[in-house]
Design a protein around this motif. Structure first.
Motif, PDB file in Angstrom:
ATOM      1  N   ALA A  78      24.302   4.531  43.321  1.00 37.19           N
ATOM      2  CA  ALA A  78      24.343   5.620  42.334  1.00 37.19           C
ATOM      3  C   ALA A  78      24.393   5.081  40.912  1.00 37.19           C
ATOM      4  N   LYS A  79      24.807   3.833  40.749  1.00 33.51           N
ATOM      5  CA  LYS A  79      24.875   3.255  39.413  1.00 33.51           C
ATOM      6  C   LYS A  79      23.510   2.815  38.922  1.00 33.51           C
ATOM      7  N   ILE A  80      22.560   2.627  39.832  1.00 36.46           N
ATOM      8  CA  ILE A  80      21.200   2.255  39.452  1.00 36.46           C
ATOM      9  C   ILE A  80      20.262   3.332  39.964  1.00 36.46           C
ATOM     10  N   LYS A  81      19.433   3.842  39.057  1.00 39.67           N
ATOM     11  CA  LYS A  81      18.525   4.927  39.405  1.00 39.67           C
ATOM     12  C   LYS A  81      17.089   4.527  39.106  1.00 39.67           C
ATOM     13  N   LYS A  82      16.169   5.345  39.576  1.00 40.68           N
ATOM     14  CA  LYS A  82      14.744   5.104  39.363  1.00 40.68           C
ATOM     15  C   LYS A  82      14.448   5.068  37.869  1.00 40.68           C
ATOM     16  N   SER A  83      13.571   4.172  37.470  1.00 46.69           N
ATOM     17  CA  SER A  83      13.113   3.934  36.088  1.00 46.69           C
ATOM     18  C   SER A  83      14.148   3.245  35.202  1.00 46.69           C
ATOM     19  N   ASP A  84      15.250   2.739  35.780  1.00 57.85           N
ATOM     20  CA  ASP A  84      16.206   1.917  35.017  1.00 57.85           C
ATOM     21  C   ASP A  84      15.624   0.522  34.831  1.00 57.85           C
ATOM     22  N   LYS A  85      16.002  -0.130  33.740  1.00 60.94           N
ATOM     23  CA  LYS A  85      15.619  -1.523  33.506  1.00 60.94           C
ATOM     24  C   LYS A  85      16.726  -2.403  34.080  1.00 60.94           C
ATOM     25  N   VAL A  86      16.328  -3.343  34.966  1.00 59.25           N
ATOM     26  CA  VAL A  86      17.318  -4.213  35.599  1.00 59.25           C
ATOM     27  C   VAL A  86      16.858  -5.656  35.528  1.00 59.25           C
ATOM     28  N   SER A 125      23.264  -5.328  45.012  1.00 64.14           N
ATOM     29  CA  SER A 125      24.207  -6.294  44.437  1.00 64.14           C
ATOM     30  C   SER A 125      23.506  -7.460  43.761  1.00 64.14           C
ATOM     31  N   ASN A 126      22.211  -7.619  44.011  1.00 67.33           N
ATOM     32  CA  ASN A 126      21.461  -8.731  43.430  1.00 67.33           C
ATOM     33  C   ASN A 126      20.770  -8.363  42.130  1.00 67.33           C
ATOM     34  N   VAL A 127      20.984  -7.151  41.636  1.00 70.67           N
ATOM     35  CA  VAL A 127      20.408  -6.744  40.358  1.00 70.67           C
ATOM     36  C   VAL A 127      21.523  -6.228  39.459  1.00 70.67           C
ATOM     37  N   ALA A 128      21.317  -6.372  38.146  1.00 74.62           N
ATOM     38  CA  ALA A 128      22.274  -5.871  37.163  1.00 74.62           C
ATOM     39  C   ALA A 128      21.520  -5.026  36.148  1.00 74.62           C
ATOM     40  N   HIS A 129      22.164  -3.981  35.701  1.00 74.38           N
ATOM     41  CA  HIS A 129      21.570  -3.103  34.705  1.00 74.38           C
ATOM     42  C   HIS A 129      21.450  -3.849  33.376  1.00 74.38           C
ATOM     43  N   ILE A 130      20.411  -3.544  32.593  1.00 73.08           N
ATOM     44  CA  ILE A 130      20.239  -4.169  31.281  1.00 73.08           C
ATOM     45  C   ILE A 130      20.850  -3.268  30.225  1.00 73.08           C
ATOM     46  N   ASN A 153      19.989  -5.967  25.476  1.00 68.23           N
ATOM     47  CA  ASN A 153      19.104  -6.450  26.543  1.00 68.23           C
ATOM     48  C   ASN A 153      19.700  -7.583  27.375  1.00 68.23           C
ATOM     49  N   LYS A 154      21.005  -7.536  27.622  1.00 69.94           N
ATOM     50  CA  LYS A 154      21.664  -8.509  28.485  1.00 69.94           C
ATOM     51  C   LYS A 154      22.258  -7.775  29.684  1.00 69.94           C
ATOM     52  N   PRO A 155      22.504  -8.494  30.796  1.00 72.69           N
ATOM     53  CA  PRO A 155      23.055  -7.825  31.988  1.00 72.69           C
ATOM     54  C   PRO A 155      24.429  -7.233  31.725  1.00 72.69           C
ATOM     55  N   THR A 156      24.671  -6.073  32.291  1.00 72.57           N
ATOM     56  CA  THR A 156      25.954  -5.407  32.123  1.00 72.57           C
ATOM     57  C   THR A 156      26.341  -4.681  33.394  1.00 72.57           C
ATOM     58  N   ARG A 157      27.643  -4.433  33.519  1.00 72.73           N
ATOM     59  CA  ARG A 157      28.118  -3.584  34.600  1.00 72.73           C
ATOM     60  C   ARG A 157      28.033  -2.138  34.136  1.00 72.73           C
ATOM     61  N   VAL A 158      28.102  -1.219  35.085  1.00 70.79           N
ATOM     62  CA  VAL A 158      27.942   0.191  34.769  1.00 70.79           C
ATOM     63  C   VAL A 158      29.222   0.933  35.126  1.00 70.79           C
ATOM     64  N   GLY A 159      29.671   1.770  34.202  1.00 75.05           N
ATOM     65  CA  GLY A 159      30.825   2.622  34.445  1.00 75.05           C
ATOM     66  C   GLY A 159      30.445   4.070  34.225  1.00 75.05           C
ATOM     67  N   PHE A 160      31.408   4.965  34.402  1.00 73.86           N
ATOM     68  CA  PHE A 160      31.153   6.383  34.223  1.00 73.86           C
ATOM     69  C   PHE A 160      32.126   6.950  33.204  1.00 73.86           C
TER      70      PHE A 160
END
Length: 106
Positions: free
Chosen positions: A4-12, A68-73, A78-85
């Motif tokens: 749920a933290k990564i959705k379609k059309s997100d940059k990862v 788990s092998n991808v991280a949101h940008i 433009n660096k990897p980050t974790r996602v919160g709500f």
């Protein structure tokens, strides 16, 4: 990390595996299996039998990666980050980048 933290059309960005460091856009998500398909990443060769409608041959297609092998940008740097709500004042629940606090959902 849940799908749920990564959705379609997100940059990862891929953070593990043979394509580590590559970035791309999510083109498909399987939330029940925690898998995502990223454009231009994890390319595999698929042997396709010839049919009446399509030609046969060896196709190169994207395969699914574990989430788990991808991280949101981060949209800010433009660096990897974790996602919160976070819940906004108007009651909407949005995704935010932990790195910068920037809202991901528009």
């Amino acid at each position: 990390m849940s799908a749920a933290k990564i959705k379609k059309s997100d940059k990862v960005v891929v953070i593990a595996g043979k394509d580590k460091g590559k970035t791309g856009e999510v083109i498909e998500v399987l939330p029940k299996e925690n898998r995502v398909k990223v454009r231009g990443v994890n390319i595999v060769k698929k042997h396709q039998r010839q049919t009446q409608t399509s030609a046969g041959g060896i196709l190169e297609v994207e395969a699914f990666l574990h989430v788990s092998n991808v991280a949101h940008i981060d949209p800010k740097d433009n660096k990897p980050t974790r996602v919160g709500f976070k819940t906004l004042e108007d009651g909407r629940k949005v995704r935010v980048a932990k790195r910068s606090g920037e809202v991901i959902d528009l």
